[in-house]
Design an enzyme around this catalytic site. Structure first.
Site, PDB file in Angstrom:
ATOM      1  N   PHE A 228       0.819  -1.220   0.000  1.00 25.51           N
ATOM      2  CA  PHE A 228       0.000   0.000   0.000  1.00 25.51           C
ATOM      3  C   PHE A 228       0.851   1.268   0.000  1.00 25.51           C
ATOM      4  O   PHE A 228       0.322   2.369  -0.022  1.00 25.51           O
ATOM      5  CB  PHE A 228      -1.072   0.013   1.093  1.00 25.51           C
ATOM      6  CG  PHE A 228      -0.681  -0.480   2.461  1.00 25.51           C
ATOM      7  CD1 PHE A 228       0.420   0.031   3.130  1.00 25.51           C
ATOM      8  CD2 PHE A 228      -1.471  -1.441   3.098  1.00 25.51           C
ATOM      9  CE1 PHE A 228       0.750  -0.398   4.398  1.00 25.51           C
ATOM     10  CE2 PHE A 228      -1.151  -1.893   4.376  1.00 25.51           C
ATOM     11  CZ  PHE A 228      -0.032  -1.379   5.021  1.00 25.51           C
ATOM     12  N   HIS A 246      -3.518   2.567  12.040  1.00 22.01           N
ATOM     13  CA  HIS A 246      -3.017   2.630  13.426  1.00 22.01           C
ATOM     14  C   HIS A 246      -1.642   1.970  13.609  1.00 22.01           C
ATOM     15  O   HIS A 246      -1.031   2.104  14.656  1.00 22.01           O
ATOM     16  CB  HIS A 246      -4.063   2.121  14.439  1.00 22.01           C
ATOM     17  CG  HIS A 246      -4.245   0.633  14.494  1.00 22.01           C
ATOM     18  ND1 HIS A 246      -5.307   0.052  15.148  1.00 22.01           N
ATOM     19  CD2 HIS A 246      -3.536  -0.383  13.995  1.00 22.01           C
ATOM     20  CE1 HIS A 246      -5.213  -1.260  15.061  1.00 22.01           C
ATOM     21  NE2 HIS A 246      -4.152  -1.545  14.352  1.00 22.01           N
TER      22      HIS A 246
HETATM   23  C1  SAM Z   1      -3.150  -5.432  11.730  1.00 23.09           C
HETATM   24  S1  SAM Z   1      -3.279  -6.296  10.253  1.00 23.09           S
HETATM   25  C2  SAM Z   1      -4.967  -5.970   9.796  1.00 23.09           C
HETATM   26  C3  SAM Z   1      -5.520  -6.991   8.871  1.00 23.09           C
HETATM   27  C4  SAM Z   1      -7.006  -6.816   8.539  1.00 23.09           C
HETATM   28  N1  SAM Z   1      -7.284  -5.569   7.887  1.00 23.09           N
HETATM   29  C5  SAM Z   1      -7.824  -6.935   9.810  1.00 23.09           C
HETATM   30  O1  SAM Z   1      -8.364  -5.971  10.298  1.00 23.09           O
HETATM   31  O2  SAM Z   1      -7.884  -8.062  10.332  1.00 23.09           O
HETATM   32  C6  SAM Z   1      -2.416  -5.259   9.095  1.00 23.09           C
HETATM   33  C7  SAM Z   1      -2.308  -5.898   7.721  1.00 23.09           C
HETATM   34  O3  SAM Z   1      -1.543  -5.023   6.869  1.00 23.09           O
HETATM   35  C8  SAM Z   1      -0.782  -5.846   6.000  1.00 23.09           C
HETATM   36  N2  SAM Z   1       0.344  -5.060   5.489  1.00 23.09           N
HETATM   37  C9  SAM Z   1       1.430  -4.617   6.168  1.00 23.09           C
HETATM   38  N3  SAM Z   1       2.226  -3.907   5.365  1.00 23.09           N
HETATM   39  C10 SAM Z   1       1.636  -3.901   4.139  1.00 23.09           C
HETATM   40  C11 SAM Z   1       1.964  -3.306   2.897  1.00 23.09           C
HETATM   41  N4  SAM Z   1       3.067  -2.570   2.764  1.00 23.09           N
HETATM   42  N5  SAM Z   1       1.109  -3.470   1.861  1.00 23.09           N
HETATM   43  C12 SAM Z   1      -0.030  -4.213   1.992  1.00 23.09           C
HETATM   44  N6  SAM Z   1      -0.405  -4.795   3.162  1.00 23.09           N
HETATM   45  C13 SAM Z   1       0.416  -4.638   4.214  1.00 23.09           C
HETATM   46  C14 SAM Z   1      -0.353  -7.009   6.871  1.00 23.09           C
HETATM   47  O4  SAM Z   1       0.005  -8.137   6.092  1.00 23.09           O
HETATM   48  C15 SAM Z   1      -1.575  -7.222   7.741  1.00 23.09           C
HETATM   49  O5  SAM Z   1      -2.431  -8.213   7.221  1.00 23.09           O
END
Ligand code: SAM
Length: 336
Positions: A228, A246
């Site tokens: 992202f 967050h």
């Molecule tokens: C705290 S988790 C939340 C997952 C989901 N949205 C939920 O609420 O259960 C954060 C998510 O962001 C993803 N993530 C982290 N860095 C990322 C990146 N650079 N691009 C895409 N996704 C990413 C992680 O793999 C993880 O699944």
């Protein structure tokens, strides 16, 4: 005199928190709730199955009984209570993966809380030498455990989201950083006309595809691997960022929001779904805020006005904040 005693007892109770946590972690890691799934067992049988010292295990189980997780139905004979089902691996409401993560990661790095408070840096990185994401991605097993733990928590929250937000006029939506697709799966099941996209890191996408196939939803849910911080899928009606902002500091959160705005048409919606700090925020949310400091340093829960400022800076107008029956709110913003 009595009031001093009460105050002292309250404080002493707070100091015992870590001991109770460690009892819970140890019993869960040993698989005690799983072993008691089919009926009561003696301490001797449990010790044999877990290769532990029977009398020491008994002392642990006695504490566990005091928390209501097991009951000592006869001398040294234990059975599980309804509470323990959340600790069993194959229960649909299992918190086992989450608890093991707590035990193997949070418990160790919270020891370094004073370091985070002094420096504003991540206690996790100080303890493990690398970031929490990197650490979990190093081993597929850990990465899977992290995803499963997130999905269990997400499962509890998705009912709150579905009961608070109406997606019936939506045709296309994308969940950015949507984990294993748990929220999308619920939305797609509830709304048969929606076509969705799950945007995630490659490793997580692979596991999400398996889940989507299992639910026969892969035809209505495209999966896109990427970051992202780079390009995002274009032209959807609704963009969801749940528990994503967050984890990042203001500069990084702004970058994610700007990347969303770049691919969104004017008037389309962004839903930022996470805890919003207010005077009414519960203790567990304030603790989550501190957990974000300890885990990621850059992460934090934001107030309504902090989120509003970030959204405006990225080209959005905050439309409304919908509270849900859980700790999270749905912040609806429009691309302007
Ligand atoms: C705290 S988790 C939340 C997952 C989901 N949205 C939920 O609420 O259960 C954060 C998510 O962001 C993803 N993530 C982290 N860095 C990322 C990146 N650079 N691009 C895409 N996704 C990413 C992680 O793999 C993880 O699944």
């Amino acid at each position: 005199m009595n009031s001093l005693k009460n105050t002292q007892e309250k404080i002493l109770e707070l100091t015992r928190g870590f001991q109770l946590s460690q009892c819970l972690f140890t019993a869960t890691a040993l698989g005690i709730p799983d072993l008691l799934k089919d009926g009561a067992k003696s301490c001797e049988e449990l010790a044999q199955a877990t290769q532990t010292h029977a009398h020491s295990l008994y002392r642990l189980l006695r504490v566990l009984a005091s928390t209501g997780i097991v009951t000592e139905i006869a001398p040294q004979q234990f059975e599980v209570t309804a509470m323990a089902t959340c600790l069993q691996q194959d229960s649909p409401d299992s918190l086992k993966d989450f608890i093991l993560l707590r035990a193997e990661q949070d418990y160790l790095c919270w020891k370094e809380l004073p370091y985070s408070i002094k420096t504003g840096k991540s206690a996790f990185e100080r303890t493990f030498g690398i970031s929490r994401y990197q650490y979990n991605q190093q081993t597929p097993q850990l990465s899977e455990r992290f995803d499963k733990a997130m999905s269990t928590l997400a499962r509890k929250q998705k009912e709150a989201i579905l009961s608070s937000y109406d997606f019936s006029t939506v045709d296309t939506l994308v969940d950015i950083g949507g984990g294993q697709g748990s929220l999308l799966i619920s939305i797609l099941k509830r709304y048969p006309n929606i076509n969705a996209t799950l945007f995630e890191q490659a490793e997580t996408i692979q596991r999400a595809q398996e889940l989507l196939e299992k639910e026969h939803l892969n035809e209505r849910c495209q999966t896109v691997a990427g970051s992202f911080f780079e390009a995002l899928p274009e032209g959807k009606e609704v963009y969801i960022l749940k528990h994503v902002l967050h984890n990042w500091d203001d500069e990084q959160a702004l970058q994610i929001l700007q990347n969303c705005r770049r691919v969104m048409a004017v008037g389309t919606k962004l839903l930022v779904i996470e805890g919003v700090i207010s005077e009414k925020t519960a203790q567990r949310s304030i603790l989550l805020d501190l957990t974000l400091l300890v885990s990621f340093a850059s992460g934090k829960l934001r107030t309504e006005s902090e989120l509003d400022q970030l959204l405006q800076a990225a080209g959005f107008a905050l439309n409304r904040i919908i509270s849900t029956p859980s700790d999270i709110s749905i912040v609806e913003a429009l691309a302007v």
